[in-house]
Design a protein around this motif. Sequence first.
Motif, PDB file in Angstrom:
ATOM      1  N   ALA A 112       0.831  -1.202   0.000  1.00 34.30           N
ATOM      2  CA  ALA A 112       0.000   0.000   0.000  1.00 34.30           C
ATOM      3  C   ALA A 112       0.872   1.260   0.000  1.00 34.30           C
ATOM      4  O   ALA A 112       0.566   2.227  -0.698  1.00 34.30           O
ATOM      5  N   HIS A 113       1.964   1.229   0.759  1.00 34.21           N
ATOM      6  CA  HIS A 113       2.837   2.393   0.841  1.00 34.21           C
ATOM      7  C   HIS A 113       3.541   2.628  -0.505  1.00 34.21           C
ATOM      8  O   HIS A 113       3.626   3.767  -0.974  1.00 34.21           O
ATOM      9  N   LEU A 114       4.037   1.563  -1.119  1.00 32.05           N
ATOM     10  CA  LEU A 114       4.674   1.676  -2.427  1.00 32.05           C
ATOM     11  C   LEU A 114       3.694   2.231  -3.457  1.00 32.05           C
ATOM     12  O   LEU A 114       4.024   3.139  -4.222  1.00 32.05           O
ATOM     13  N   ALA A 115       2.495   1.688  -3.465  1.00 32.62           N
ATOM     14  CA  ALA A 115       1.476   2.146  -4.413  1.00 32.62           C
ATOM     15  C   ALA A 115       1.174   3.625  -4.212  1.00 32.62           C
ATOM     16  O   ALA A 115       1.090   4.387  -5.170  1.00 32.62           O
ATOM     17  N   GLU A 116       1.038   4.021  -2.958  1.00 33.17           N
ATOM     18  CA  GLU A 116       0.743   5.428  -2.653  1.00 33.17           C
ATOM     19  C   GLU A 116       1.864   6.342  -3.134  1.00 33.17           C
ATOM     20  O   GLU A 116       1.618   7.365  -3.774  1.00 33.17           O
ATOM     21  N   LEU A 117       3.105   5.953  -2.841  1.00 28.80           N
ATOM     22  CA  LEU A 117       4.245   6.777  -3.258  1.00 28.80           C
ATOM     23  C   LEU A 117       4.363   6.866  -4.780  1.00 28.80           C
ATOM     24  O   LEU A 117       4.781   7.890  -5.325  1.00 28.80           O
ATOM     25  N   ALA A 118       3.989   5.791  -5.459  1.00 33.92           N
ATOM     26  CA  ALA A 118       4.075   5.766  -6.924  1.00 33.92           C
ATOM     27  C   ALA A 118       2.847   6.371  -7.586  1.00 33.92           C
ATOM     28  O   ALA A 118       2.826   6.560  -8.803  1.00 33.92           O
ATOM     29  N   GLY A 119       1.812   6.651  -6.803  1.00 38.88           N
ATOM     30  CA  GLY A 119       0.589   7.211  -7.375  1.00 38.88           C
ATOM     31  C   GLY A 119      -0.226   6.179  -8.130  1.00 38.88           C
ATOM     32  O   GLY A 119      -0.898   6.496  -9.106  1.00 38.88           O
ATOM     33  N   VAL A 120      -0.141   4.932  -7.669  1.00 38.03           N
ATOM     34  CA  VAL A 120      -0.830   3.822  -8.315  1.00 38.03           C
ATOM     35  C   VAL A 120      -1.870   3.272  -7.346  1.00 38.03           C
ATOM     36  O   VAL A 120      -1.614   3.178  -6.146  1.00 38.03           O
ATOM     37  N   ASN A 121      -3.011   2.892  -7.862  1.00 37.97           N
ATOM     38  CA  ASN A 121      -4.032   2.261  -7.040  1.00 37.97           C
ATOM     39  C   ASN A 121      -3.455   0.997  -6.423  1.00 37.97           C
ATOM     40  O   ASN A 121      -2.782   0.215  -7.102  1.00 37.97           O
ATOM     41  N   VAL A 122      -3.709   0.762  -5.148  1.00 35.83           N
ATOM     42  CA  VAL A 122      -3.131  -0.393  -4.458  1.00 35.83           C
ATOM     43  C   VAL A 122      -3.575  -1.709  -5.096  1.00 35.83           C
ATOM     44  O   VAL A 122      -2.791  -2.654  -5.200  1.00 35.83           O
ATOM     45  N   ASN A 123      -4.817  -1.795  -5.539  1.00 31.07           N
ATOM     46  CA  ASN A 123      -5.278  -3.024  -6.188  1.00 31.07           C
ATOM     47  C   ASN A 123      -4.532  -3.263  -7.501  1.00 31.07           C
ATOM     48  O   ASN A 123      -4.222  -4.402  -7.847  1.00 31.07           O
ATOM     49  N   THR A 124      -4.237  -2.197  -8.207  1.00 27.35           N
ATOM     50  CA  THR A 124      -3.454  -2.313  -9.434  1.00 27.35           C
ATOM     51  C   THR A 124      -2.055  -2.809  -9.118  1.00 27.35           C
ATOM     52  O   THR A 124      -1.535  -3.709  -9.799  1.00 27.35           O
ATOM     53  N   ALA A 125      -1.433  -2.262  -8.093  1.00 21.48           N
ATOM     54  CA  ALA A 125      -0.088  -2.681  -7.704  1.00 21.48           C
ATOM     55  C   ALA A 125      -0.059  -4.158  -7.313  1.00 21.48           C
ATOM     56  O   ALA A 125       0.862  -4.890  -7.688  1.00 21.48           O
ATOM     57  N   ILE A 126      -1.062  -4.594  -6.604  1.00 21.80           N
ATOM     58  CA  ILE A 126      -1.144  -6.007  -6.197  1.00 21.80           C
ATOM     59  C   ILE A 126      -1.296  -6.901  -7.431  1.00 21.80           C
ATOM     60  O   ILE A 126      -0.635  -7.938  -7.542  1.00 21.80           O
ATOM     61  N   ARG A 127      -2.134  -6.497  -8.359  1.00 21.45           N
ATOM     62  CA  ARG A 127      -2.339  -7.302  -9.575  1.00 21.45           C
ATOM     63  C   ARG A 127      -1.075  -7.331 -10.440  1.00 21.45           C
ATOM     64  O   ARG A 127      -0.769  -8.354 -11.062  1.00 21.45           O
ATOM     65  N   ILE A 128      -0.316  -6.239 -10.449  1.00 20.33           N
ATOM     66  CA  ILE A 128       0.958  -6.218 -11.173  1.00 20.33           C
ATOM     67  C   ILE A 128       1.921  -7.201 -10.515  1.00 20.33           C
ATOM     68  O   ILE A 128       2.561  -8.003 -11.183  1.00 20.33           O
ATOM     69  N   GLU A 129       2.015  -7.135  -9.195  1.00 21.73           N
ATOM     70  CA  GLU A 129       2.927  -8.012  -8.456  1.00 21.73           C
ATOM     71  C   GLU A 129       2.591  -9.484  -8.685  1.00 21.73           C
ATOM     72  O   GLU A 129       3.479 -10.322  -8.815  1.00 21.73           O
ATOM     73  N   ARG A 130       1.326  -9.801  -8.772  1.00 17.38           N
ATOM     74  CA  ARG A 130       0.886 -11.191  -8.973  1.00 17.38           C
ATOM     75  C   ARG A 130       0.974 -11.635 -10.429  1.00 17.38           C
ATOM     76  O   ARG A 130       0.713 -12.786 -10.746  1.00 17.38           O
ATOM     77  N   GLY A 131       1.305 -10.706 -11.318  1.00 18.65           N
ATOM     78  CA  GLY A 131       1.406 -11.040 -12.730  1.00 18.65           C
ATOM     79  C   GLY A 131       0.060 -11.162 -13.415  1.00 18.65           C
ATOM     80  O   GLY A 131      -0.058 -11.740 -14.490  1.00 18.65           O
ATOM     81  N   GLN A 132      -0.969 -10.577 -12.817  1.00 13.93           N
ATOM     82  CA  GLN A 132      -2.319 -10.658 -13.368  1.00 13.93           C
ATOM     83  C   GLN A 132      -2.566  -9.617 -14.451  1.00 13.93           C
ATOM     84  O   GLN A 132      -3.439  -9.799 -15.292  1.00 13.93           O
ATOM     85  N   ILE A 133      -1.816  -8.526 -14.409  1.00 16.17           N
ATOM     86  CA  ILE A 133      -1.918  -7.479 -15.430  1.00 16.17           C
ATOM     87  C   ILE A 133      -0.520  -6.990 -15.780  1.00 16.17           C
ATOM     88  O   ILE A 133       0.422  -7.158 -15.007  1.00 16.17           O
ATOM     89  N   ASN A 134      -0.407  -6.412 -16.945  1.00 13.80           N
ATOM     90  CA  ASN A 134       0.844  -5.805 -17.374  1.00 13.80           C
ATOM     91  C   ASN A 134       0.722  -4.291 -17.221  1.00 13.80           C
ATOM     92  O   ASN A 134      -0.203  -3.693 -17.774  1.00 13.80           O
ATOM     93  N   PRO A 135       1.639  -3.681 -16.478  1.00 14.81           N
ATOM     94  CA  PRO A 135       1.555  -2.232 -16.274  1.00 14.81           C
ATOM     95  C   PRO A 135       1.978  -1.466 -17.520  1.00 14.81           C
ATOM     96  O   PRO A 135       2.720  -1.973 -18.360  1.00 14.81           O
TER      97      PRO A 135
END
Length: 60
Positions: free
Chosen positions: A2-25
């Motif tokens: 959540a902190h990384l997502a906030e600092l990057a200006g990315v929705n936390v759910n998006t960041a989680i899905r990127i980390e899991r390989g569910q979406i391509n950023p």
Amino acid sequence: MAHLAELAGVNVNTAIRIERGQINPTLAVVNAIADVLGVEVIMAIKSNILQQPTQSLDER
């Protein structure tokens, strides 16, 4: 995460899905996350390209 997502200006759910390989950023999101982590995007892309075999357009 959540902190990384906030600092990057990315929705936390998006960041989680990127980390899991569910979406391509997008490159913009990759760049924002890389900035927070203090890494250069160009280096990550370059080393990935060098490890992949090349294909001509005729082979695709």
